[in-house]
Design an enzyme around this catalytic site. Structure first.
Site, mmCIF file in Angstrom:
data_model
loop_
_atom_site.group_PDB
_atom_site.id
_atom_site.type_symbol
_atom_site.label_atom_id
_atom_site.label_comp_id
_atom_site.label_asym_id
_atom_site.label_seq_id
_atom_site.Cartn_x
_atom_site.Cartn_y
_atom_site.Cartn_z
ATOM 1 N N ASP A 165 -7.542 -5.872 -0.319
ATOM 2 C CA ASP A 165 -8.102 -6.496 -1.750
ATOM 3 C C ASP A 165 -7.855 -8.216 -0.864
ATOM 4 O OD1 ASP A 165 -9.734 -4.813 -2.915
ATOM 5 O OD2 ASP A 165 -7.181 -3.823 -3.605
ATOM 6 N N HIS A 220 1.128 -1.803 -0.148
ATOM 7 C CA HIS A 220 0.184 0.050 -0.178
ATOM 8 C C HIS A 220 0.288 1.504 0.415
ATOM 9 C CE1 HIS A 220 -3.289 3.417 1.049
ATOM 10 N NE2 HIS A 220 -3.918 1.334 0.447
HETATM 11 N N1 CMC Z 1 4.100 -7.524 -4.639
HETATM 12 C C1 CMC Z 1 5.907 -7.727 -4.099
HETATM 13 N N2 CMC Z 1 6.434 -6.725 -4.468
HETATM 14 C C2 CMC Z 1 5.464 -5.567 -3.983
HETATM 15 C C3 CMC Z 1 4.033 -5.154 -3.463
HETATM 16 C C4 CMC Z 1 3.479 -6.632 -4.447
HETATM 17 N N3 CMC Z 1 2.062 -7.084 -4.463
HETATM 18 N N4 CMC Z 1 3.610 -4.177 -3.551
HETATM 19 C C5 CMC Z 1 4.913 -3.563 -3.563
HETATM 20 N N5 CMC Z 1 6.164 -3.887 -4.106
HETATM 21 C C6 CMC Z 1 7.534 -3.767 -3.490
HETATM 22 C C7 CMC Z 1 7.521 -3.446 -5.291
HETATM 23 O O1 CMC Z 1 8.055 -4.227 -5.743
HETATM 24 C C8 CMC Z 1 8.969 -1.898 -4.821
HETATM 25 O O2 CMC Z 1 9.932 -2.807 -4.624
HETATM 26 P P1 CMC Z 1 11.393 -2.072 -4.893
HETATM 27 O O3 CMC Z 1 11.669 -0.571 -4.230
HETATM 28 O O4 CMC Z 1 12.516 -3.181 -4.899
HETATM 29 O O5 CMC Z 1 11.015 -1.794 -6.417
HETATM 30 C C9 CMC Z 1 8.502 -1.506 -3.717
HETATM 31 O O6 CMC Z 1 7.401 -2.654 -3.012
HETATM 32 C C10 CMC Z 1 7.482 -0.434 -3.253
HETATM 33 O O7 CMC Z 1 6.442 -0.469 -4.305
HETATM 34 P P2 CMC Z 1 5.525 0.766 -4.928
HETATM 35 O O8 CMC Z 1 4.650 -0.083 -7.013
HETATM 36 O O9 CMC Z 1 6.179 1.515 -5.303
HETATM 37 O O10 CMC Z 1 4.817 0.811 -4.628
HETATM 38 P P3 CMC Z 1 3.694 1.737 -4.370
HETATM 39 O O11 CMC Z 1 3.173 2.596 -3.657
HETATM 40 O O12 CMC Z 1 3.548 3.055 -6.103
HETATM 41 O O13 CMC Z 1 2.623 1.148 -4.961
HETATM 42 C C11 CMC Z 1 0.509 -0.691 -4.819
HETATM 43 C C12 CMC Z 1 0.979 0.718 -4.052
HETATM 44 C C13 CMC Z 1 -0.547 -1.010 -3.405
HETATM 45 C C14 CMC Z 1 -0.245 -0.317 -6.060
HETATM 46 C C15 CMC Z 1 1.864 -1.578 -4.529
HETATM 47 O O14 CMC Z 1 2.315 -1.686 -3.703
HETATM 48 C C16 CMC Z 1 1.078 -2.670 -5.731
HETATM 49 O O15 CMC Z 1 0.711 -2.688 -6.444
HETATM 50 N N6 CMC Z 1 0.291 -4.145 -5.106
HETATM 51 C C17 CMC Z 1 -1.048 -4.855 -5.707
HETATM 52 C C18 CMC Z 1 -1.553 -4.054 -6.688
HETATM 53 C C19 CMC Z 1 -3.071 -4.105 -5.076
HETATM 54 O O16 CMC Z 1 -2.943 -5.071 -4.437
HETATM 55 N N7 CMC Z 1 -3.244 -3.282 -4.944
HETATM 56 C C20 CMC Z 1 -4.552 -2.905 -3.862
HETATM 57 C C21 CMC Z 1 -4.373 -1.961 -2.984
HETATM 58 S S1 CMC Z 1 -4.963 -1.539 -1.571
HETATM 59 C C22 CMC Z 1 -6.533 -1.056 -2.119
HETATM 60 C C23 CMC Z 1 -6.978 -0.243 -3.451
HETATM 61 O O17 CMC Z 1 -6.793 0.428 -3.819
HETATM 62 O O18 CMC Z 1 -7.526 -0.613 -4.272
#
Ligand code: CMC
Length: 372
Positions: free
Chosen positions: A308, A257
């Site tokens: 989720d 998140h």
């Molecule tokens: N699985 C594996 N690695 C992850 C995940 C994940 N679900 N989420 C974050 N990371 C890692 C990512 O690879 C990155 O690592 P590095 O710095 O080594 O490259 C680091 O954590 C930061 O991730 P980010 O994607 O830059 O973080 P963000 O704040 O931009 O994105 C997020 C937040 C929710 C989009 C992301 O965590 C994600 O893609 N999660 C999976 C999709 C998901 O479950 N979405 C629902 C979110 S909650 C409810 C909603 O809003 O609908």
């Protein structure tokens, strides 16, 4: 000018609707834990729209208005039958239906408070009817008309299945709707606010928001979680599956998140319901697989489950089609979108940030017949 990627940490507006501070989520000052345990979804809708919990007569009035506005124009139902039904995702159908509803509202562009509040009631009331009707029409079934004597959650399941749900299903769905109702300036809510800040209409704001919610990094994640659980199939396959995901540096849906540092406070409620419902349906493997995935992803990578993750196995246990998981998110979140849209109109300024330019430097125009 330096860009902030993904607008991380940027405070883009003031809002009195919901807040996330130190990993605690509140709606108008009420902790989500209290609301999940004690409030009906209808009470939460009132809270988000009025900033206070309703008294009994205010709640009765809202409940009555929602029930009276749940019926869809026949043209919207007929429109569903024109879609290439096998390839249409219900989120696409929902987005289109909300846009279409705007065409049936002669006051769509009337911007006074009373008219916009009326549209809020109408959209909150009609979203479940759209999701249920589309779900039935694509299966060759007749839509089930909404009932005025059931709660919002019970009526939704009734319209989906044609059967009155049992008390456990109503309680589970109500809790899920309460937990998904609002979430500060998430991507779809921000989209809605950007749209209506141009003084565009409520239908356009909600249509845009549905488009943003659909993506797998936002609301679309719950369907992807169920896809992953189905691919894994058995608890004994979890370790190999997740290890491969780690090795490929794939994202694991339902984890992570932008805002929470130590985990999403909504997840524990959904985890508990997932455990109860998967036990009741005699399919505890969905919960057990989920727990094992969480142990690996949180344990080894330090990334907690979000809203989720456990909602997927919970909705599956309620017998809900997997591609309806995100539309259910929309049925709830539209309450938050509408609260934010009404708030945006109250103190509006167009939302127009800047971009850090990274394209070519100064160019000299070359006529087309002289270009390489
Ligand atoms: N699985 C594996 N690695 C992850 C995940 C994940 N679900 N989420 C974050 N990371 C890692 C990512 O690879 C990155 O690592 P590095 O710095 O080594 O490259 C680091 O954590 C930061 O991730 P980010 O994607 O830059 O973080 P963000 O704040 O931009 O994105 C997020 C937040 C929710 C989009 C992301 O965590 C994600 O893609 N999660 C999976 C999709 C998901 O479950 N979405 C629902 C979110 S909650 C409810 C909603 O809003 O609908």
């Amino acid at each position: 000018m330096t860009a902030t990627r993904g607008l991380e940490g940027v405070v883009a507006t003031t809002s009195s609707i919901s807040s996330i501070i130190d990993d605690v989520l509140t709606y108008a000052g009420y902790n989500i834990d209290d609301l999940a345990d004690h409030a009906s979804f209808e009470e939460v809708v009132y809270l988000l729209w009025h900033g206070k919990l309703p008294n009994q007569s205010e709640l009765d009035e809202l409940t009555k208005q929602l029930a009276e506005n749940a019926t869809l124009p026949q043209g919207v139902l007929d429109h569903f039958t024109t879609y290439p039904i096998d390839s249409v995702h219900p989120m696409g159908a929902l987005r289109t239906a909300v846009s279409l509803l705007g065409l049936y509202d002669e006051e769509a562009d009337v911007m006074d408070d009373a008219s916009n509040y009326r549209k809020a009631i109408s959209l909150q009331a009609k979203l479940p009817t759209i999701v249920a009707a589309f779900s039935r029409i694509r299966k060759g079934l007749e839509p089930v008309a909404p009932r005025t004597d059931l709660s919002f959650s019970a009526n939704f399941v009734y319209m989906l299945t044609g059967q009155e749900p049992d008390a456990i299903a109503i309680e589970a769905l109500n809790k899920a709707l309460v937990l998904h109702a609002d979430h500060e300036l998430n991507a779809s809510t921000f989209t809605a606010r950007v749209c209506v800040a141009t003084l565009s209409d409520v239908y356009s704001g909600v249509t845009s928001a549905i488009g943003a919610l659909k993506g797998p990094l936002h609301g679309g994640a719950n369907e992807q979680v169920m896809k992953m659980l189905s691919e894994i199939g058995e608890v004994s396959n979890v370790e190999a599956y997740i290890t491969e995901k780690f090795n490929n540096k794939d994202k694991i849906m339902g984890f992570g998140h932008r805002v929470y540092q130590n985990g999403d406070p909504r997840a524990k409620h959904l985890k508990k319901m997932s455990k109860e419902l998967t036990t009741l349906t005699g399919e505890p493997k969905w919960y057990e697989m989920s727990v094992k995935i969480e142990e690996m992803v949180t344990g080894q990578k330090g990334i907690p489950a979000n809203v989720d993750f456990y909602s997927a196995s919970m909705y599956h246990s309620l017998g809900i089609d997997h591609d309806l998981f995100t539309p259910i998110f929309a049925v709830s979140r539209v309450s938050g979108w509408l609260a934010h849209i009404l708030e945006q109109y109250q103190n509006n300024r167009i939302i127009r940030p800047r971009a850090e330019y990274t394209g070519p430097g100064k160019q000299t125009f070359v006529p087309i017949d002289q270009r390489a």
